[in-house]
Design a protein around this motif. Structure first.
Motif, mmCIF file in Angstrom:
data_model
loop_
_atom_site.group_PDB
_atom_site.id
_atom_site.type_symbol
_atom_site.label_atom_id
_atom_site.label_comp_id
_atom_site.label_asym_id
_atom_site.label_seq_id
_atom_site.Cartn_x
_atom_site.Cartn_y
_atom_site.Cartn_z
ATOM 1 N N ASN A 5 0.826 -1.303 -0.054
ATOM 2 C CA ASN A 5 -0.163 -0.005 -0.045
ATOM 3 C C ASN A 5 0.742 1.268 0.064
ATOM 4 O O ASN A 5 0.370 2.329 -0.462
ATOM 5 N N CYS A 32 1.921 1.731 -3.546
ATOM 6 C CA CYS A 32 0.714 2.164 -4.193
ATOM 7 C C CYS A 32 0.466 3.719 -4.056
ATOM 8 O O CYS A 32 0.297 4.378 -4.949
ATOM 9 N N TYR A 58 0.797 6.654 -6.600
ATOM 10 C CA TYR A 58 -0.497 7.602 -6.897
ATOM 11 C C TYR A 58 -0.209 9.182 -6.945
ATOM 12 O O TYR A 58 -0.505 9.895 -7.697
ATOM 13 N N ARG A 77 -3.369 4.949 -9.416
ATOM 14 C CA ARG A 77 -3.148 4.018 -8.253
ATOM 15 C C ARG A 77 -3.235 2.387 -8.554
ATOM 16 O O ARG A 77 -4.159 1.890 -9.170
ATOM 17 N N PRO A 78 -2.126 1.789 -8.614
ATOM 18 C CA PRO A 78 -2.039 0.404 -8.700
ATOM 19 C C PRO A 78 -2.794 -0.577 -7.957
ATOM 20 O O PRO A 78 -3.410 -0.110 -6.895
ATOM 21 N N THR A 79 -3.306 -1.636 -8.343
ATOM 22 C CA THR A 79 -3.896 -2.678 -7.713
ATOM 23 C C THR A 79 -3.231 -3.666 -6.753
ATOM 24 O O THR A 79 -2.034 -4.085 -7.689
ATOM 25 N N LEU A 116 1.913 -5.672 -7.395
ATOM 26 C CA LEU A 116 1.058 -4.645 -7.953
ATOM 27 C C LEU A 116 0.748 -4.487 -9.320
ATOM 28 O O LEU A 116 1.826 -4.901 -10.230
#
Length: 265
Positions: free
Chosen positions: A164, A167, A171, A177-179, A186
């Motif tokens: 996170n 991410c 972002y 924003r990657p998953t 990611l």
């Protein structure tokens, strides 16, 4: 620090301003000749340093060479105090594995927060000893953390919080924003751009964790077309080669800031 390192750090900290050789010399306590030599050495190392008569020097905006000075120029004051003037940031061109070097450094007593960074890995690894393709164009880093500095010791939680953190960093700089899935990869548009590998060293007799190493590998401006066929179809990169809108130094600093904030006490 060498004269070259001092000049680079000063230019990195004053990116928007032209600085005269005289002003730099006075600020750093060096001779004008030392400044001139340092600028030439930096140019030979690949740095774009602009120079205008009667205005001085300025670091060009096209530079994307990973350096301790470049990273620390983007850190907050609290982290700057931790990372300035010591050996916590270690940068290499090519290594077998940043995690391997980080584990060796941790065993040798490296301090909490030490970060190993490379432009290329020849033996990059992922989970379950899978290989992690790591050519130039990527950003490969491993962070050493000590248990007494962490807010949690749950392995999956550390990995998820790291994911996170990456991410959030991407972002904040890119607006995308990657998953994160399941906990250590990611993806952008269902294609992988980053892998995370968390490892630990324990004391045999007690089983106590002595250190944790978090490895992060990112396809930054990688040439995906040059990847092996079996990887190419499932991988992507933040940028096409040479098209980055921010530097690797910025991304390292942002990730470092987020990981320290989210995982450490």
């Amino acid at each position: 620090m060498t004269s070259k390192e001092k000049v680079l750090a000063y230019l990195e900290s004053n990116k928007e301003t032209f600085l005269s050789g005289e002003a730099i010399a006075k600020e750093l306590g060096l001779s004008r000749n030392s400044i001139w030599k340092a600028v030439n050495e930096l140019r030979k190392a690949g740095y774009n340093i602009e120079a205008i008569n009667n205005k001085g020097y300025r670091l060009g905006t096209s530079n994307d060479i990973i350096s301790a000075a470049g990273i620390t120029s983007y850190l907050s004051e609290s982290l700057l105090n931790l990372y300035s003037g010591n050996d916590l940031i270690r940068i290499y061109d090519t290594v077998n594995s940043t995690n391997r070097l980080a584990k060796e450094a941790a065993i040798a007593g490296a301090n909490h927060g030490t970060i190993i960074i490379a432009n290329e890995q020849t033996e990059g690894r992922g989970r379950k000893d899978h290989s992690f393709y790591s050519p130039k164009g990527g950003l490969y880093m491993s962070l050493i953390l000590k248990p007494d500095k962490l807010s949690t010791m749950v392995p999956d939680t550390i990995t998820i919080k790291t994911g996170n953190s990456v991410c959030d960093a991407i972002y904040s700089l890119l607006g995308i924003r990657p998953t994160l899935k399941p906990i250590n990869d990611l993806f952008i548009d269902d294609k992988k751009i980053c892998g995370i590998l968390t490892e630990a060293g324990t004391e045999f007799e007690t089983g106590d964790v002595q250190w944790i190493v978090i490895g992060i590998g990112i396809n930054f401006d990688s040439d995906i077309n040059a990847f092996p066929a079996d990887i190419k179809k499932s991988a992507t990169s933040l940028f096409a080669p040479g098209k980055a809108t921010f530097t690797k130094n910025q991304l390292v600093a942002e990730i470092l800031t987020n990981v320290i904030k989210n995982i450490c006490i």
